[in-house]
Design an enzyme around this catalytic site. Structure first.
Site, PDB file in Angstrom:
ATOM      1  N   LYS A  13      61.118  33.084-127.649  1.00  0.00           N
ATOM      2  CA  LYS A  13      60.839  31.645-127.471  1.00  0.00           C
ATOM      3  C   LYS A  13      60.720  31.108-128.867  1.00  0.00           C
ATOM      4  O   LYS A  13      61.315  29.900-129.110  1.00  0.00           O
ATOM      5  CB  LYS A  13      59.424  31.721-126.954  1.00  0.00           C
ATOM      6  CG  LYS A  13      59.231  31.961-125.548  1.00  0.00           C
ATOM      7  CD  LYS A  13      57.768  31.822-125.190  1.00  0.00           C
ATOM      8  CE  LYS A  13      56.733  32.282-125.926  1.00  0.00           C
ATOM      9  NZ  LYS A  13      56.485  33.721-125.502  1.00  0.00           N
ATOM     10  N   ARG A  88      48.626  29.402-122.235  1.00  0.00           N
ATOM     11  CA  ARG A  88      48.822  30.775-121.992  1.00  0.00           C
ATOM     12  C   ARG A  88      47.928  31.554-120.670  1.00  0.00           C
ATOM     13  O   ARG A  88      48.016  32.506-120.292  1.00  0.00           O
ATOM     14  CB  ARG A  88      48.667  31.953-123.117  1.00  0.00           C
ATOM     15  CG  ARG A  88      49.742  32.219-123.877  1.00  0.00           C
ATOM     16  CD  ARG A  88      49.058  33.034-125.152  1.00  0.00           C
ATOM     17  NE  ARG A  88      49.983  34.157-125.719  1.00  0.00           N
ATOM     18  CZ  ARG A  88      50.779  34.167-126.660  1.00  0.00           C
ATOM     19  NH1 ARG A  88      51.009  32.816-127.440  1.00  0.00           N
ATOM     20  NH2 ARG A  88      51.551  34.976-127.069  1.00  0.00           N
ATOM     21  N   ARG A 127      61.412  43.086-134.602  1.00  0.00           N
ATOM     22  CA  ARG A 127      61.221  41.816-135.150  1.00  0.00           C
ATOM     23  C   ARG A 127      60.612  41.856-136.539  1.00  0.00           C
ATOM     24  O   ARG A 127      59.619  42.833-136.853  1.00  0.00           O
ATOM     25  CB  ARG A 127      60.233  41.000-134.298  1.00  0.00           C
ATOM     26  CG  ARG A 127      59.645  39.700-134.909  1.00  0.00           C
ATOM     27  CD  ARG A 127      59.396  38.711-133.933  1.00  0.00           C
ATOM     28  NE  ARG A 127      58.257  39.231-132.934  1.00  0.00           N
ATOM     29  CZ  ARG A 127      57.695  38.425-131.908  1.00  0.00           C
ATOM     30  NH1 ARG A 127      57.975  37.421-131.679  1.00  0.00           N
ATOM     31  NH2 ARG A 127      56.534  39.088-131.567  1.00  0.00           N
ATOM     32  N   ARG A 160      54.870  42.084-137.776  1.00  0.00           N
ATOM     33  CA  ARG A 160      53.315  41.837-137.286  1.00  0.00           C
ATOM     34  C   ARG A 160      52.616  43.062-136.950  1.00  0.00           C
ATOM     35  O   ARG A 160      53.252  43.836-136.116  1.00  0.00           O
ATOM     36  CB  ARG A 160      53.710  40.788-136.301  1.00  0.00           C
ATOM     37  CG  ARG A 160      53.876  39.465-136.587  1.00  0.00           C
ATOM     38  CD  ARG A 160      54.714  38.523-135.443  1.00  0.00           C
ATOM     39  NE  ARG A 160      53.344  38.554-134.388  1.00  0.00           N
ATOM     40  CZ  ARG A 160      53.688  37.650-133.422  1.00  0.00           C
ATOM     41  NH1 ARG A 160      54.767  36.924-133.308  1.00  0.00           N
ATOM     42  NH2 ARG A 160      53.069  37.886-132.238  1.00  0.00           N
ATOM     43  N   ARG A 171      49.723  43.564-124.872  1.00  0.00           N
ATOM     44  CA  ARG A 171      50.159  42.034-124.902  1.00  0.00           C
ATOM     45  C   ARG A 171      50.929  41.813-123.572  1.00  0.00           C
ATOM     46  O   ARG A 171      50.992  40.793-123.010  1.00  0.00           O
ATOM     47  CB  ARG A 171      50.791  41.611-126.026  1.00  0.00           C
ATOM     48  CG  ARG A 171      50.022  41.671-127.329  1.00  0.00           C
ATOM     49  CD  ARG A 171      50.984  41.717-128.574  1.00  0.00           C
ATOM     50  NE  ARG A 171      51.841  40.440-128.747  1.00  0.00           N
ATOM     51  CZ  ARG A 171      52.760  40.377-129.525  1.00  0.00           C
ATOM     52  NH1 ARG A 171      53.258  41.472-130.003  1.00  0.00           N
ATOM     53  NH2 ARG A 171      53.548  39.252-129.586  1.00  0.00           N
TER      54      ARG A 171
HETATM   55  P1  AMP Z   1      52.365  34.640-130.624  1.00  0.00           P
HETATM   56  O1  AMP Z   1      52.937  34.401-131.834  1.00  0.00           O
HETATM   57  O2  AMP Z   1      52.743  33.417-129.706  1.00  0.00           O
HETATM   58  O3  AMP Z   1      52.904  36.109-129.661  1.00  0.00           O
HETATM   59  O4  AMP Z   1      50.798  34.983-130.514  1.00  0.00           O
HETATM   60  C1  AMP Z   1      50.218  35.914-131.168  1.00  0.00           C
HETATM   61  C2  AMP Z   1      48.815  36.195-130.741  1.00  0.00           C
HETATM   62  O5  AMP Z   1      48.285  35.025-131.038  1.00  0.00           O
HETATM   63  C3  AMP Z   1      48.491  36.336-129.293  1.00  0.00           C
HETATM   64  O6  AMP Z   1      48.825  37.643-128.810  1.00  0.00           O
HETATM   65  C4  AMP Z   1      47.278  35.885-129.146  1.00  0.00           C
HETATM   66  O7  AMP Z   1      46.248  37.016-129.613  1.00  0.00           O
HETATM   67  C5  AMP Z   1      47.024  34.691-129.942  1.00  0.00           C
HETATM   68  N1  AMP Z   1      47.567  33.347-129.408  1.00  0.00           N
HETATM   69  C6  AMP Z   1      48.375  32.782-129.483  1.00  0.00           C
HETATM   70  N2  AMP Z   1      48.876  31.702-128.662  1.00  0.00           N
HETATM   71  C7  AMP Z   1      47.555  31.652-127.853  1.00  0.00           C
HETATM   72  C8  AMP Z   1      47.257  30.943-126.899  1.00  0.00           C
HETATM   73  N3  AMP Z   1      47.882  29.885-126.312  1.00  0.00           N
HETATM   74  N4  AMP Z   1      45.885  31.298-126.236  1.00  0.00           N
HETATM   75  C9  AMP Z   1      45.345  32.362-126.513  1.00  0.00           C
HETATM   76  N5  AMP Z   1      45.745  33.455-127.628  1.00  0.00           N
HETATM   77  C10 AMP Z   1      47.011  32.932-128.199  1.00  0.00           C
END
Ligand code: AMP
Length: 218
Positions: A13, A88, A127, A160, A171
């Site tokens: 994404k 989410r 990644r 990461r 996740r």
């Molecule tokens: P991402 O970079 O989108 O994969 O997000 C990494 C981590 O950030 C996720 O695994 C969550 O712990 C936290 N996170 C990101 N966006 C959200 C969201 N909308 N709601 C809750 N946690 C989030």
């Protein structure tokens, strides 16, 4: 054009959102990037969020909703935006509707990216992210010219913490339990389009343009 990019972690994404941002001139709002930036500068918000993130859990809804509501007040979102990683959960989606309605705006399209679980795990494991600006690479499918260094701003690349195998599994589970119900939520609103995120970055990008913004192609 107000867009949401839905889909499991690691599906691509963010890579596609950055391409659309450049093509359409609308900002990518990636909640994961917002959280990682807060962690990097060690704000109390970042430190609290980091504890959830490193376990692979979601940060509480109230905190995320407030962060996104605040970001949507910025003038660069007036011509549109791409929400990447938000909502989410169903409560986040409902709160987003309310925030947008209060601004006289609404979501135009929700694009759901789908790929097989082993594709996703491969994407997350390979990644690498640029430390300075979050540019995204992949060791096999999109490697930097010089290993470990960002092509765009020459800053170091890192993996990461939450892209390690144990956290990846958590996740994926969190996605299935808490985020998949969003599919039915947006299908019911008639703004939902699912696309395949298998294949090369460029191929997915063309599919995405046709689905999200056919007027840009024409
Ligand atoms: P991402 O970079 O989108 O994969 O997000 C990494 C981590 O950030 C996720 O695994 C969550 O712990 C936290 N996170 C990101 N966006 C959200 C969201 N909308 N709601 C809750 N946690 C989030």
């Amino acid at each position: 054009m107000n867009l949401i990019f839905l889909g499991p972690p690691g599906v691509g994404k963010g890579t596609q959102a950055r391409l659309i941002e450049r093509r359409m001139g609308i900002p990518q709002i990636a909640t994961g990037d917002i959280l990682r930036a807060a962690i990097a500068v060690k704000t109390p918000f970042g430190e609290a969020a980091g504890r959830y993130m490193s376990r692979g859990d979601l940060v509480p809804d109230a905190v995320m909703i407030e962060a996104v509501a605040e970001r949507l007040q910025q003038p660069d979102t007036v011509g549109g935006f791409i929400l990447d990683g938000f909502p989410r959960t169903i409560p986040q989606a409902e709160a987003l509707d309310a925030v947008l309605a209060g601004m006289g705006r609404r979501i135009d399209r929700v694009i759901a990216f789908g790929a097989a679980e082993d594709t996703i795990v491969r994407r997350m494991s390979g990644r690498r992210i640029c430390r300075a600006s979050g540019h995204i690479y992949h060791l096999d499918s999109n490697p930097p010219t010089t290993p470990g260094v960002c092509d765009i701003d020459a800053s170091p690349l890192y993996q990461r913490d939450d892209d390690r195998p144990e956290t990846i599994r958590r996740r994926m589970q969190v996605y299935r339990e808490q985020s998949e119900p969003l599919i039915a939520f947006y299908q019911a609103r008639g703004v939902y389009t699912a696309i395949s995120a298998e294949g090369e970055i460029e191929e997915i990008y063309q599919t995405l343009l046709a689905a999200a913004a056919p007027q840009v192609l024409g």
